[in-house]
Design a protein around this motif. Sequence first.
Motif, mmCIF file in Angstrom:
data_model
loop_
_atom_site.group_PDB
_atom_site.id
_atom_site.type_symbol
_atom_site.label_atom_id
_atom_site.label_comp_id
_atom_site.label_asym_id
_atom_site.label_seq_id
_atom_site.Cartn_x
_atom_site.Cartn_y
_atom_site.Cartn_z
ATOM 1 N N PHE A 120 0.832 -1.199 0.000
ATOM 2 C CA PHE A 120 0.000 0.000 0.000
ATOM 3 C C PHE A 120 0.868 1.251 0.000
ATOM 4 O O PHE A 120 0.603 2.217 -0.729
ATOM 5 C CB PHE A 120 -0.917 -0.024 1.214
ATOM 6 C CG PHE A 120 -1.884 1.132 1.268
ATOM 7 C CD1 PHE A 120 -3.058 1.105 0.541
ATOM 8 C CD2 PHE A 120 -1.613 2.246 2.049
ATOM 9 C CE1 PHE A 120 -3.957 2.163 0.590
ATOM 10 C CE2 PHE A 120 -2.497 3.308 2.106
ATOM 11 C CZ PHE A 120 -3.676 3.268 1.366
ATOM 12 N N GLU A 125 0.973 4.201 -2.862
ATOM 13 C CA GLU A 125 0.495 5.547 -2.561
ATOM 14 C C GLU A 125 1.591 6.602 -2.629
ATOM 15 O O GLU A 125 1.301 7.790 -2.775
ATOM 16 C CB GLU A 125 -0.141 5.562 -1.162
ATOM 17 C CG GLU A 125 -1.421 4.743 -1.057
ATOM 18 C CD GLU A 125 -2.510 5.305 -1.939
ATOM 19 O OE1 GLU A 125 -2.779 6.521 -1.853
ATOM 20 O OE2 GLU A 125 -3.093 4.537 -2.734
ATOM 21 N N ASN A 136 -3.194 5.217 16.770
ATOM 22 C CA ASN A 136 -4.372 4.562 16.212
ATOM 23 C C ASN A 136 -5.229 4.003 17.332
ATOM 24 O O ASN A 136 -4.708 3.454 18.312
ATOM 25 C CB ASN A 136 -3.959 3.433 15.269
ATOM 26 C CG ASN A 136 -3.401 3.949 13.965
ATOM 27 O OD1 ASN A 136 -4.129 4.389 13.092
ATOM 28 N ND2 ASN A 136 -2.082 3.911 13.838
ATOM 29 N N ASP A 145 -9.798 0.988 15.132
ATOM 30 C CA ASP A 145 -9.408 1.259 13.758
ATOM 31 C C ASP A 145 -9.196 -0.043 12.991
ATOM 32 O O ASP A 145 -8.593 -0.992 13.503
ATOM 33 C CB ASP A 145 -8.118 2.082 13.725
ATOM 34 C CG ASP A 145 -8.335 3.528 14.123
ATOM 35 O OD1 ASP A 145 -9.510 3.946 14.194
ATOM 36 O OD2 ASP A 145 -7.344 4.237 14.365
ATOM 37 N N PHE A 176 -7.378 -1.088 7.263
ATOM 38 C CA PHE A 176 -7.410 -0.067 6.216
ATOM 39 C C PHE A 176 -7.152 1.315 6.793
ATOM 40 O O PHE A 176 -6.357 2.100 6.263
ATOM 41 C CB PHE A 176 -8.768 -0.097 5.500
ATOM 42 C CG PHE A 176 -8.901 0.944 4.422
ATOM 43 C CD1 PHE A 176 -8.458 0.677 3.134
ATOM 44 C CD2 PHE A 176 -9.449 2.185 4.704
ATOM 45 C CE1 PHE A 176 -8.578 1.643 2.141
ATOM 46 C CE2 PHE A 176 -9.574 3.153 3.718
ATOM 47 C CZ PHE A 176 -9.139 2.874 2.425
ATOM 48 N N GLU A 177 -7.804 1.636 7.911
ATOM 49 C CA GLU A 177 -7.627 2.952 8.523
ATOM 50 C C GLU A 177 -6.221 3.132 9.079
ATOM 51 O O GLU A 177 -5.634 4.218 9.004
ATOM 52 C CB GLU A 177 -8.665 3.152 9.635
ATOM 53 C CG GLU A 177 -10.090 3.256 9.118
ATOM 54 C CD GLU A 177 -11.113 3.208 10.234
ATOM 55 O OE1 GLU A 177 -12.116 3.949 10.159
ATOM 56 O OE2 GLU A 177 -10.911 2.422 11.195
ATOM 57 N N ARG A 209 -3.341 1.657 7.998
ATOM 58 C CA ARG A 209 -2.346 1.837 6.947
ATOM 59 C C ARG A 209 -2.517 3.186 6.241
ATOM 60 O O ARG A 209 -1.543 3.790 5.807
ATOM 61 C CB ARG A 209 -2.416 0.692 5.942
ATOM 62 C CG ARG A 209 -3.636 0.684 5.058
ATOM 63 C CD ARG A 209 -3.609 -0.466 4.071
ATOM 64 N NE ARG A 209 -4.699 -0.367 3.113
ATOM 65 C CZ ARG A 209 -4.908 -1.236 2.133
ATOM 66 N NH1 ARG A 209 -4.098 -2.263 1.997
ATOM 67 N NH2 ARG A 209 -5.909 -1.079 1.287
ATOM 68 N N GLU A 210 -3.770 3.656 6.132
ATOM 69 C CA GLU A 210 -4.009 4.946 5.484
ATOM 70 C C GLU A 210 -3.421 6.095 6.308
ATOM 71 O O GLU A 210 -2.762 6.990 5.777
ATOM 72 C CB GLU A 210 -5.509 5.159 5.282
ATOM 73 C CG GLU A 210 -5.843 6.380 4.441
ATOM 74 C CD GLU A 210 -7.340 6.540 4.234
ATOM 75 O OE1 GLU A 210 -8.071 6.555 5.250
ATOM 76 O OE2 GLU A 210 -7.774 6.627 3.078
ATOM 77 N N LYS A 211 -3.621 6.030 7.630
ATOM 78 C CA LYS A 211 -3.102 7.081 8.498
ATOM 79 C C LYS A 211 -1.583 7.028 8.574
ATOM 80 O O LYS A 211 -0.896 8.053 8.536
ATOM 81 C CB LYS A 211 -3.706 6.937 9.895
ATOM 82 C CG LYS A 211 -3.407 8.105 10.825
ATOM 83 C CD LYS A 211 -4.180 7.949 12.122
ATOM 84 C CE LYS A 211 -3.984 9.146 13.041
ATOM 85 N NZ LYS A 211 -4.742 8.999 14.313
ATOM 86 N N THR A 269 0.472 5.849 6.312
ATOM 87 C CA THR A 269 1.018 6.315 5.031
ATOM 88 C C THR A 269 0.960 7.833 4.927
ATOM 89 O O THR A 269 1.885 8.473 4.405
ATOM 90 C CB THR A 269 0.241 5.677 3.868
ATOM 91 O OG1 THR A 269 0.318 4.254 3.980
ATOM 92 C CG2 THR A 269 0.817 6.106 2.524
ATOM 93 N N ARG A 270 -0.127 8.425 5.433
ATOM 94 C CA ARG A 270 -0.252 9.887 5.393
ATOM 95 C C ARG A 270 0.862 10.556 6.191
ATOM 96 O O ARG A 270 1.438 11.571 5.784
ATOM 97 C CB ARG A 270 -1.627 10.305 5.922
ATOM 98 C CG ARG A 270 -1.910 11.799 5.752
ATOM 99 C CD ARG A 270 -3.367 12.121 5.965
ATOM 100 N NE ARG A 270 -3.759 11.946 7.362
ATOM 101 C CZ ARG A 270 -4.575 10.999 7.802
ATOM 102 N NH1 ARG A 270 -5.058 10.115 6.943
ATOM 103 N NH2 ARG A 270 -4.889 10.921 9.073
ATOM 104 N N LYS A 298 4.164 10.384 4.376
ATOM 105 C CA LYS A 298 4.224 11.456 3.378
ATOM 106 C C LYS A 298 4.628 12.776 4.025
ATOM 107 O O LYS A 298 5.473 13.510 3.501
ATOM 108 C CB LYS A 298 2.864 11.622 2.695
ATOM 109 C CG LYS A 298 2.449 10.476 1.794
ATOM 110 C CD LYS A 298 1.067 10.738 1.218
ATOM 111 C CE LYS A 298 0.604 9.594 0.327
ATOM 112 N NZ LYS A 298 -0.764 9.834 -0.217
#
Length: 406
Positions: free
Chosen positions: A3, A7, A60, A64, A67-68, A70-72, A74-75, A78
């Motif tokens: 992921f 991304e 987290n 959670d 999905f939530e 890994r999304e957080k 990854t954000r 970044k």
Amino acid sequence: MDFIRTEITAVDFYRDNQLADVFVLINNNESGGGGRQYQLIFIGQQNLHAGRTDTLYVNNKQTDTDFEVREKLTRYIKLGLAPYVAKTKAGEIVDINMKTSPSVLEETELEMVDPWDYWVFNIGSDANIELEELSRDINFGADINVNRITDDWKINISGRINERLRTTVQRVPRVDGNGNPVLDENGNPIIDEVESDFDVSEFGFGHQLVKSISPQWSYGYDLDGRQNTRFNYQFQVSFRPAIEYNFFPESEQNSRFLRLNYGVEVRNNTYVEETIYGSNQETRALQSLRASLGLTQRWGNLQVGYRLRNYLDDFSFWTTGLNVSAEVRVTGNFSFYVRAEGNYVKDQIYLASGDFTEQDILSGRVTLPSAYTIDTRFGFNYRFGSNLNNFVNQRFFGRANFVGND
């Protein structure tokens, strides 16, 4: 990682971490609410970024989803990479969206007030059934865990029950009173199937309370109870007050810790069968010293634990043990790992007296006397070829995996 690589396309990912301009070290620990806290350490290694280090924390919640999480995560990766990317040509074409909706801000403010006062409850159950022609294993259990963790207090209450039902079938030739085989009408030996049943039960509960005195000192106690027929315990209850010192502040626990813990314990044992020392029930006091070291660095991670304990009324009953768990990257492509635990045992006061059958021993229903226990696992990994690791291809992913032979 699939992921993250999908991304984040403004950078190249390398298999050999030593070739990368920026090394990202990700540590994680369980937080008080049952979630995970990730520590992201961005380390500039070479070229424009050499010498620069940044740290971010990602929290987290227990609820959670993957999905939530890994999304957080990854954000935040970044965000952490943004200052490094800004110094490259890729910074000219990368957009950073700093907008957020009012609803998100309102939700963040509401989270500051916890209606549960940091209490977390977990209830679970599990079962396992294994069937073969001549044996049957049924294992089932249930557990409960309640905890409250803050900077000043750590409170935990837990309970666990396990039941193992094992049935084995032995095919034994039938014999007469003189020990001669009994034959059927065709002259073939008659084979009887002898069924043996074994029941190994375990039950336990625990309660821990810890109070922080300073960033490095804390004190508390452990209260535990258990039933374990394999270790000849009809029931055991123990109480251990202790004090602990951490050579590093708790703020650094994600990267390193070195703790010393000393406590005095009182145990009351009620045995299933009389022990080899002639006891059916006894109360004993013992002292124990525990040390634990943990390091998470760019070269890998290391955890070492040591313990020494002895009974206060008889110093000839004592045990000492060491365990090591390490994963070390020798180079970016070569790494090895080892997990080992060894104990020198001189305090098996719980051993049951009497003779045991072969089936008792093979089924694990009883514990045999031993001067030591050793458990090890080790290995290595070497990778070579292209170091670029940017691409994700999930074709044919999800092939069914069977417990038996495929």
